[in-house]
Design an enzyme around this catalytic site. Sequence first.
Site, PDB file in Angstrom:
ATOM      1  N   THR A  63     -15.201 115.937 -24.451  1.00 57.68           N
ATOM      2  CA  THR A  63     -14.915 116.530 -23.154  1.00 57.68           C
ATOM      3  C   THR A  63     -15.782 117.767 -22.929  1.00 57.68           C
ATOM      4  OG1 THR A  63     -13.128 117.195 -21.681  1.00 57.68           O
ATOM      5  CG2 THR A  63     -12.871 117.828 -23.982  1.00 57.68           C
ATOM      6  N   LYS A  67     -20.454 116.381 -22.974  1.00 53.68           N
ATOM      7  CA  LYS A  67     -20.709 114.960 -22.680  1.00 53.68           C
ATOM      8  C   LYS A  67     -22.199 114.611 -22.681  1.00 53.68           C
ATOM      9  CE  LYS A  67     -16.473 114.064 -20.110  1.00 53.68           C
ATOM     10  NZ  LYS A  67     -15.859 113.479 -18.914  1.00 53.68           N
ATOM     11  N   ASN A  88     -18.352 109.949 -23.118  1.00 58.42           N
ATOM     12  CA  ASN A  88     -17.027 110.544 -23.360  1.00 58.42           C
ATOM     13  C   ASN A  88     -16.335 109.895 -24.556  1.00 58.42           C
ATOM     14  OD1 ASN A  88     -16.080 108.071 -22.398  1.00 58.42           O
ATOM     15  ND2 ASN A  88     -14.368 109.016 -21.302  1.00 58.42           N
ATOM     16  N   GLY A 131     -21.737 115.439 -12.743  1.00 56.16           N
ATOM     17  CA  GLY A 131     -21.516 114.467 -13.813  1.00 56.16           C
ATOM     18  C   GLY A 131     -20.326 113.562 -13.544  1.00 56.16           C
ATOM     19  N   ALA A 132     -19.263 114.136 -12.982  1.00 55.30           N
ATOM     20  CA  ALA A 132     -18.052 113.346 -12.731  1.00 55.30           C
ATOM     21  C   ALA A 132     -18.353 112.211 -11.757  1.00 55.30           C
ATOM     22  CB  ALA A 132     -16.945 114.242 -12.190  1.00 55.30           C
ATOM     23  N   LYS A 157     -28.895 116.477  -4.291  1.00 58.16           N
ATOM     24  CA  LYS A 157     -28.277 115.882  -5.494  1.00 58.16           C
ATOM     25  C   LYS A 157     -27.653 114.526  -5.164  1.00 58.16           C
ATOM     26  CE  LYS A 157     -26.588 120.048  -7.627  1.00 58.16           C
ATOM     27  NZ  LYS A 157     -25.375 120.538  -8.248  1.00 58.16           N
ATOM     28  N   GLY A 240      -5.647 112.860 -10.691  1.00 55.87           N
ATOM     29  CA  GLY A 240      -6.400 112.275 -11.800  1.00 55.87           C
ATOM     30  C   GLY A 240      -5.610 111.959 -13.059  1.00 55.87           C
TER      31      GLY A 240
HETATM   32  P1  ATR Z   1     -19.044 117.839 -12.978  1.00 55.78           P
HETATM   33  O1  ATR Z   1     -19.797 117.480 -14.202  1.00 55.78           O
HETATM   34  O2  ATR Z   1     -17.592 118.143 -13.225  1.00 55.78           O
HETATM   35  O3  ATR Z   1     -19.220 116.882 -11.861  1.00 55.78           O
HETATM   36  P2  ATR Z   1     -21.017 119.644 -11.950  1.00 55.78           P
HETATM   37  O4  ATR Z   1     -22.103 118.806 -12.485  1.00 55.78           O
HETATM   38  O5  ATR Z   1     -21.094 121.135 -12.103  1.00 55.78           O
HETATM   39  O6  ATR Z   1     -19.603 119.258 -12.560  1.00 55.78           O
HETATM   40  O7  ATR Z   1     -20.844 119.280 -10.407  1.00 55.78           O
HETATM   41  C1  ATR Z   1     -19.883 119.892  -9.613  1.00 55.78           C
HETATM   42  C2  ATR Z   1     -19.834 119.186  -8.281  1.00 55.78           C
HETATM   43  O8  ATR Z   1     -18.793 119.776  -7.493  1.00 55.78           O
HETATM   44  C3  ATR Z   1     -21.103 119.295  -7.464  1.00 55.78           C
HETATM   45  O9  ATR Z   1     -21.242 118.156  -6.657  1.00 55.78           O
HETATM   46  C4  ATR Z   1     -20.811 120.542  -6.604  1.00 55.78           C
HETATM   47  O10 ATR Z   1     -21.565 120.594  -5.407  1.00 55.78           O
HETATM   48  P3  ATR Z   1     -23.082 121.203  -5.441  1.00 55.78           P
HETATM   49  O11 ATR Z   1     -23.930 120.130  -6.039  1.00 55.78           O
HETATM   50  O12 ATR Z   1     -23.391 121.472  -4.022  1.00 55.78           O
HETATM   51  O13 ATR Z   1     -22.996 122.440  -6.288  1.00 55.78           O
HETATM   52  C5  ATR Z   1     -19.377 120.288  -6.285  1.00 55.78           C
HETATM   53  N1  ATR Z   1     -18.598 121.463  -5.893  1.00 55.78           N
HETATM   54  C6  ATR Z   1     -18.099 122.432  -6.673  1.00 55.78           C
HETATM   55  N2  ATR Z   1     -17.412 123.335  -5.949  1.00 55.78           N
HETATM   56  C7  ATR Z   1     -17.463 122.918  -4.666  1.00 55.78           C
HETATM   57  C8  ATR Z   1     -16.923 123.391  -3.434  1.00 55.78           C
HETATM   58  N3  ATR Z   1     -16.207 124.506  -3.379  1.00 55.78           N
HETATM   59  N4  ATR Z   1     -17.192 122.698  -2.300  1.00 55.78           N
HETATM   60  C9  ATR Z   1     -17.929 121.568  -2.344  1.00 55.78           C
HETATM   61  N5  ATR Z   1     -18.460 121.048  -3.477  1.00 55.78           N
HETATM   62  C10 ATR Z   1     -18.231 121.717  -4.615  1.00 55.78           C
END
Ligand code: ATR
Length: 288
Positions: A63, A67, A88, A131-132, A157, A240
């Site tokens: 986790t 990952k 994972n 990543g999620a 992205k 989730g």
């Molecule tokens: P994870 O591996 O959990 O997906 P991550 O790679 O840091 O974590 O990605 C976080 C995602 O949540 C991204 O899509 C991010 O958007 P950005 O690419 O624009 O940064 C999104 N995210 C996080 N906080 C957000 C918010 N307050 N509003 C909209 N999108 C958010």
Amino acid sequence: MMLDQYAVIGNPISHSQSPRIHAIFAQQTSQSMEYSAILAPLDQFKITVMQFIQQSGRGMNVTVPFKLEAYQIATRLTERASLAQAVNTLKFENNEILGDNTDGIGLIHDITRNLTVDLAAKRILLIGAGGASRGVIMPLLQQKPFRLVIANRTFEKAKTLQQQFKYYGNITACDFDNLSNQAFDIVINATSASLQNTFPDIPACIFAEDSLAYDMMYHAEPTAFLRFAQQCGVSRLADGIGMLVEQAAESFYVWRNVRPETQSVIAILKSQTYMSRSTHPNQASNSK
Ligand code: ATR
């Protein structure tokens, strides 16, 4: 004789639900095994895994934040881990480190089996491009939706993910502004916004009355995203917890070749999580 050893590895790890879930699975399926939680120092993931293998370790769940490193240390990858570019689940066998990813199938099983929502021919919106999100795109496309839209605050992205997966199904990318005038049957929040008790800046019109709003995070209280969906008139809401248990069940199957029953475990976790409302008012989680 020493029992087969399994563990979840992460940093932090003390909050992990995985030891509890896998202990129930093992008891339910009469598997002789032990499952623990291991805190790895941030710069010592690989060495901690190697030590675990030497101590009869047979498999691990991985986790936050490891990952990607797990993906890198695997000597063989399943196709779903390769496409997710994240691991994972690790399985140690025949001097091999197999890297797998069960997050995507965990989501699919929760939606299609537990919530009994069919994804075929549906309009699906996946919010987030981290990543999620990456881990669930291929399994979603394999369900043959009418279309899958990836929307992200940072458009580039979403576009990158769309380019990578465009050969596998009908997938488009957009930013939140371009979501107006589009409604979806299933809206999945794969952003980390719930961790800050907020939600993506999406328009209300994306929801239809019978939409399913699904947050990959969970929390004692409904997440900000689920509260927003409810205000928009959505009645089918899911967090989730089901995905957490289903991905664990798939990992268990990868290791032991036995499928545990999940519904009762989801019920236990839900009652425990929602009962803790007063003690954990603001801590959303998506972690094992
Ligand atoms: P994870 O591996 O959990 O997906 P991550 O790679 O840091 O974590 O990605 C976080 C995602 O949540 C991204 O899509 C991010 O958007 P950005 O690419 O624009 O940064 C999104 N995210 C996080 N906080 C957000 C918010 N307050 N509003 C909209 N999108 C958010």
